[in-house]
Design a protein around this motif. Structure first.
Motif, mmCIF file in Angstrom:
data_model
loop_
_atom_site.group_PDB
_atom_site.id
_atom_site.type_symbol
_atom_site.label_atom_id
_atom_site.label_comp_id
_atom_site.label_asym_id
_atom_site.label_seq_id
_atom_site.Cartn_x
_atom_site.Cartn_y
_atom_site.Cartn_z
ATOM 1 N N ASN A 54 32.348 -39.177 -80.516
ATOM 2 C CA ASN A 54 31.344 -38.449 -81.203
ATOM 3 C C ASN A 54 31.643 -37.045 -81.728
ATOM 4 O O ASN A 54 30.663 -36.890 -82.735
ATOM 5 N N GLU A 55 32.707 -36.589 -81.634
ATOM 6 C CA GLU A 55 33.171 -35.466 -82.360
ATOM 7 C C GLU A 55 34.272 -35.363 -83.058
ATOM 8 O O GLU A 55 35.409 -35.425 -82.398
ATOM 9 N N VAL A 56 34.460 -35.936 -84.213
ATOM 10 C CA VAL A 56 35.545 -36.274 -85.063
ATOM 11 C C VAL A 56 36.095 -34.889 -85.155
ATOM 12 O O VAL A 56 35.722 -33.868 -85.719
ATOM 13 N N LEU A 57 37.651 -34.964 -85.344
ATOM 14 C CA LEU A 57 38.237 -33.769 -85.769
ATOM 15 C C LEU A 57 38.356 -33.238 -87.329
ATOM 16 O O LEU A 57 38.403 -32.110 -87.656
ATOM 17 N N ILE A 58 38.424 -34.563 -87.972
ATOM 18 C CA ILE A 58 38.314 -34.321 -89.543
ATOM 19 C C ILE A 58 37.132 -35.341 -90.018
ATOM 20 O O ILE A 58 37.002 -36.370 -89.567
ATOM 21 N N ASP A 59 36.360 -34.770 -90.883
ATOM 22 C CA ASP A 59 35.081 -35.464 -91.413
ATOM 23 C C ASP A 59 35.151 -36.986 -91.568
ATOM 24 O O ASP A 59 36.044 -37.263 -92.528
ATOM 25 N N TYR A 60 34.343 -37.693 -90.997
ATOM 26 C CA TYR A 60 34.214 -39.138 -91.427
ATOM 27 C C TYR A 60 34.385 -39.352 -92.928
ATOM 28 O O TYR A 60 34.626 -40.351 -93.307
ATOM 29 N N ASP A 61 33.324 -38.661 -93.529
ATOM 30 C CA ASP A 61 33.048 -39.182 -94.952
ATOM 31 C C ASP A 61 34.306 -38.744 -95.986
ATOM 32 O O ASP A 61 34.413 -39.103 -97.188
ATOM 33 N N LEU A 62 35.290 -37.698 -95.275
ATOM 34 C CA LEU A 62 36.203 -37.214 -96.338
ATOM 35 C C LEU A 62 37.341 -37.817 -96.105
ATOM 36 O O LEU A 62 38.422 -37.697 -96.716
ATOM 37 N N ASP A 63 37.515 -38.559 -94.685
ATOM 38 C CA ASP A 63 38.851 -39.136 -94.426
ATOM 39 C C ASP A 63 39.055 -40.584 -94.090
ATOM 40 O O ASP A 63 38.328 -40.704 -93.246
ATOM 41 N N GLU A 64 39.886 -41.233 -94.669
ATOM 42 C CA GLU A 64 39.732 -42.616 -94.570
ATOM 43 C C GLU A 64 40.313 -43.064 -93.120
ATOM 44 O O GLU A 64 40.207 -44.098 -92.666
ATOM 45 N N ILE A 65 41.423 -42.143 -92.647
ATOM 46 C CA ILE A 65 42.076 -42.577 -91.341
ATOM 47 C C ILE A 65 40.886 -42.343 -90.045
ATOM 48 O O ILE A 65 41.224 -43.027 -89.133
ATOM 49 N N THR A 66 40.091 -41.066 -90.391
ATOM 50 C CA THR A 66 38.918 -41.037 -89.483
ATOM 51 C C THR A 66 38.169 -42.263 -89.412
ATOM 52 O O THR A 66 37.712 -42.650 -88.222
ATOM 53 N N ARG A 67 37.943 -42.911 -90.533
ATOM 54 C CA ARG A 67 36.908 -44.100 -90.661
ATOM 55 C C ARG A 67 37.717 -45.127 -90.111
ATOM 56 O O ARG A 67 37.138 -45.906 -89.415
ATOM 57 N N LEU A 68 39.008 -45.397 -90.240
ATOM 58 C CA LEU A 68 39.662 -46.377 -89.519
ATOM 59 C C LEU A 68 39.748 -46.352 -88.123
ATOM 60 O O LEU A 68 39.311 -47.361 -87.413
ATOM 61 N N ILE A 69 39.839 -45.069 -87.589
ATOM 62 C CA ILE A 69 39.966 -44.830 -85.975
ATOM 63 C C ILE A 69 38.313 -45.136 -85.548
ATOM 64 O O ILE A 69 38.625 -45.683 -84.528
ATOM 65 N N ILE A 70 37.488 -44.681 -86.182
ATOM 66 C CA ILE A 70 36.120 -44.960 -85.489
ATOM 67 C C ILE A 70 35.469 -46.299 -85.671
ATOM 68 O O ILE A 70 35.113 -47.106 -84.676
ATOM 69 N N ASP A 71 35.725 -46.818 -86.917
ATOM 70 C CA ASP A 71 35.328 -48.381 -87.197
ATOM 71 C C ASP A 71 35.955 -49.420 -86.316
ATOM 72 O O ASP A 71 35.244 -50.308 -86.273
ATOM 73 N N GLU A 72 37.211 -49.137 -86.188
ATOM 74 C CA GLU A 72 37.986 -50.186 -85.724
ATOM 75 C C GLU A 72 38.365 -50.014 -84.055
ATOM 76 O O GLU A 72 39.231 -50.633 -83.542
ATOM 77 N N HIS A 73 37.409 -49.102 -83.477
ATOM 78 C CA HIS A 73 37.521 -48.660 -82.012
ATOM 79 C C HIS A 73 37.094 -49.839 -81.327
ATOM 80 O O HIS A 73 36.009 -50.327 -81.443
ATOM 81 N N ASP A 74 37.849 -50.323 -80.484
ATOM 82 C CA ASP A 74 37.665 -51.516 -79.527
ATOM 83 C C ASP A 74 36.830 -51.240 -78.209
ATOM 84 O O ASP A 74 37.422 -50.523 -77.258
ATOM 85 N N LYS A 75 35.614 -51.304 -78.367
ATOM 86 C CA LYS A 75 34.507 -51.114 -77.324
ATOM 87 C C LYS A 75 35.039 -51.693 -75.890
ATOM 88 O O LYS A 75 34.995 -51.025 -74.718
ATOM 89 N N ASN A 76 35.297 -53.091 -75.919
ATOM 90 C CA ASN A 76 35.605 -53.818 -74.878
ATOM 91 C C ASN A 76 36.793 -53.318 -74.043
ATOM 92 O O ASN A 76 36.878 -53.071 -73.004
ATOM 93 N N ALA A 77 37.998 -52.917 -74.966
ATOM 94 C CA ALA A 77 39.041 -52.483 -74.251
ATOM 95 C C ALA A 77 38.906 -51.023 -73.758
ATOM 96 O O ALA A 77 39.617 -50.567 -72.774
#
Length: 461
Positions: A61-84
């Motif tokens: 919920n609190e990213v260290l680098i802005d989601y809209d400005l950084d594609e690695i942040t987007r990768l980390i959040i968008d591909e997070h495996d909730k089941n795992a």
């Protein structure tokens, strides 16, 4: 979100999660250079105590680098495996540490939760762990990858044979390859850092490596560590590329400085897969990283260098690499000042990468102007052996005469294999026995008088 803690009757206030993470990091020169380090040991302890109580869910919920400005942040959040993530979703950072160190956290469970962990969670827990904690947990992780052999099995240690030459001289490179093979090095990869990057030179080096591997039927893979854009051009010309290489970092801005993006990495991945050169697997990517790369390109966003290093592992994880290599002391003392800081950083990188499910190796190295020596590297080498590292570097005499830094030699791998009873990759071990180089039942290298003659023509091509 502000975080607070009281220690020694003094209240410490941290502006946000980024600040807590940075100030909780064990001392290193790079964070001091960036102005994000704790002011003193007491503030560092206060930050570590604060970090231990932070729920893991906060990192989603609190990213260290802005989601809209950084594609690695987007990768980390968008591909997070909730089941795992579900089995540990109720944990704090401190709870995660306690569980990782428990007998309940076995190899199978660690493998399952890997995709549920974000790099920031893993970086956070590493900051409240001692060196022995990092070693113990990493030793429980097993990450196995395959191309022409199988790397990462427990009880095995692989090496990158690194035959660099300051002028890319074919004879000099061939001599180093022969030397390395005689010391049972090269099962992770035979990988050359080219002195020049023109396409003709790169193609000739790749053809040399392919000739050696095919002529002697060596179950290993090759790589010339050029920029991915050049390697893609070579792949399109059907030049024999086994592994696609690229250095990566933990922010979009730093990767832009490298001349790469996630889209370009995807293009390189697909181009290499299309060549279909693997025999037992198709892990075709080789990534290198190192703490301080984002800071050196002024692309760190105020985040500490160890957390950024771990974010680079999210990039690597997306492409199922054969090898990930943290070149731990290569950037210099501006980022890791001395042997103590290099050792700590190496153990952190290996732990974080393995916990995220990556096939981690390390270039156990230092530059000549760092406050470190070969004894420091011996210490880290031995610690890595106990931690279950997948691979290390093998270079003639520990001295890279092209890149001008100090690392591990061919015989360092023999030391670690003999000390801990470790073996090369299974397929490579069989080849070594067939050639008379290695007698596995005795766990040590045996010189065979027929070997120099058998390989002599390698130096004559």
């Amino acid at each position: 979100m502000r975080y607070k803690n009281i220690i020694a009757n003094q209240q410490y206030v941290f502006a946000d999660l980024k600040s807590v993470m940075a100030k909780a990091t064990p001392l290193r020169s790079g964070d001091e250079l960036a102005g994000v380090a704790a002011h003193d040991a007491t503030e560092r302890v206060a930050a570590q105590m604060t970090l231990a109580d932070i729920p893991l869910k906060n990192f989603l919920n609190e990213v260290l680098i802005d989601y809209d400005l950084d594609e690695i942040t987007r990768l980390i959040i968008d591909e997070h495996d909730k089941n795992a993530f579900a089995p540990i979703a109720h944990f704090t950072v401190g709870d995660l540490r306690n569980w990782l160190l428990s007998e309940d956290a076995n190899t199978e469970k660690l493998r399952f939760v890997a995709k549920g962990l974000t790099p920031e969670m893993v970086a956070a827990v590493s900051k409240i762990m001692r060196n022995q904690d990092l070693i113990l947990v990493a030793s429980k992780c097993e990450v196995v990858t395959q191309f022409r052999n199988t790397i990462g099995l427990k009880g095995h240690l692989s090496t990158r044979l690194q035959p660099n030459h300051p002028t890319d001289d074919i004879l000099g490179i061939s001599a180093s390859i022969l030397d390395g093979l005689m010391y049972a090095n090269g099962d992770a990869v035979i990988g050359i850092n080219p002195a020049t990057d023109n396409l003709h030179n790169l193609a000739e080096l790749l053809k040399l490596l392919d000739h050696v591997i095919q002529e002697y039927q060596i179950p290993t893979q090759s790589c010339v560590l050029t920029h991915i854009s050049s390697a893609i051009q070579l792949a399109e010309q059907n030049i024999p590329i086994d592994l696609m290489f690229q250095s990566i970092a933990g922010t979009q801005a730093a990767n832009t400085g490298f001349g790469i993006s996630l889209a370009l990495l995807q293009e390189g991945h697909e181009a290499t897969l299309a060549l279909k050169r693997g025999t037992v697997g198709q892990n075709v990517m080789y990534f290198e990283t190192g703490q301080g790369s984002a800071l050196s390109s002024n692309a760190h966003h105020g985040v500490d260098q160890q957390t950024l290093e771990t974010r680079a592992y999210a990039v690597a994880r997306k492409f199922n690499p054969l090898l990930v290599n943290t070149v731990v002391g290569f950037i210099g003392p501006e980022y890791l000042y001395d042997g103590k800081q290099i050792i700590r950083a190496g153990l952190e990188d290996h732990f974080c990468g393995k916990l995220l499910g990556l096939p981690m190796g390390c270039d156990i190295c230092y530059t000549n102007h760092a406050d470190a020596d070969q004894n420091d590297m011996d210490n880290l080498l031995t610690l890595f052996g106990t931690a279950g590292i997948n691979f290390i570097m093998g270079i003639p005499g520990s001295d890279d005469i092209m890149l001008n830094y100090q690392t591990t030699s061919f015989h360092d791998a023999l030391y670690l294999r003999q000390l801990l009873g470790l073996k090369p990759a299974p397929e490579f071990s069989i080849w070594l026995e067939q050639q008379g180089i290695l007698r596995q039942q005795q766990h040590h290298i045996q010189w065979a008088e027929h070997m120099p003659d058998q390989f002599a023509k390698l130096l004559m091509h």
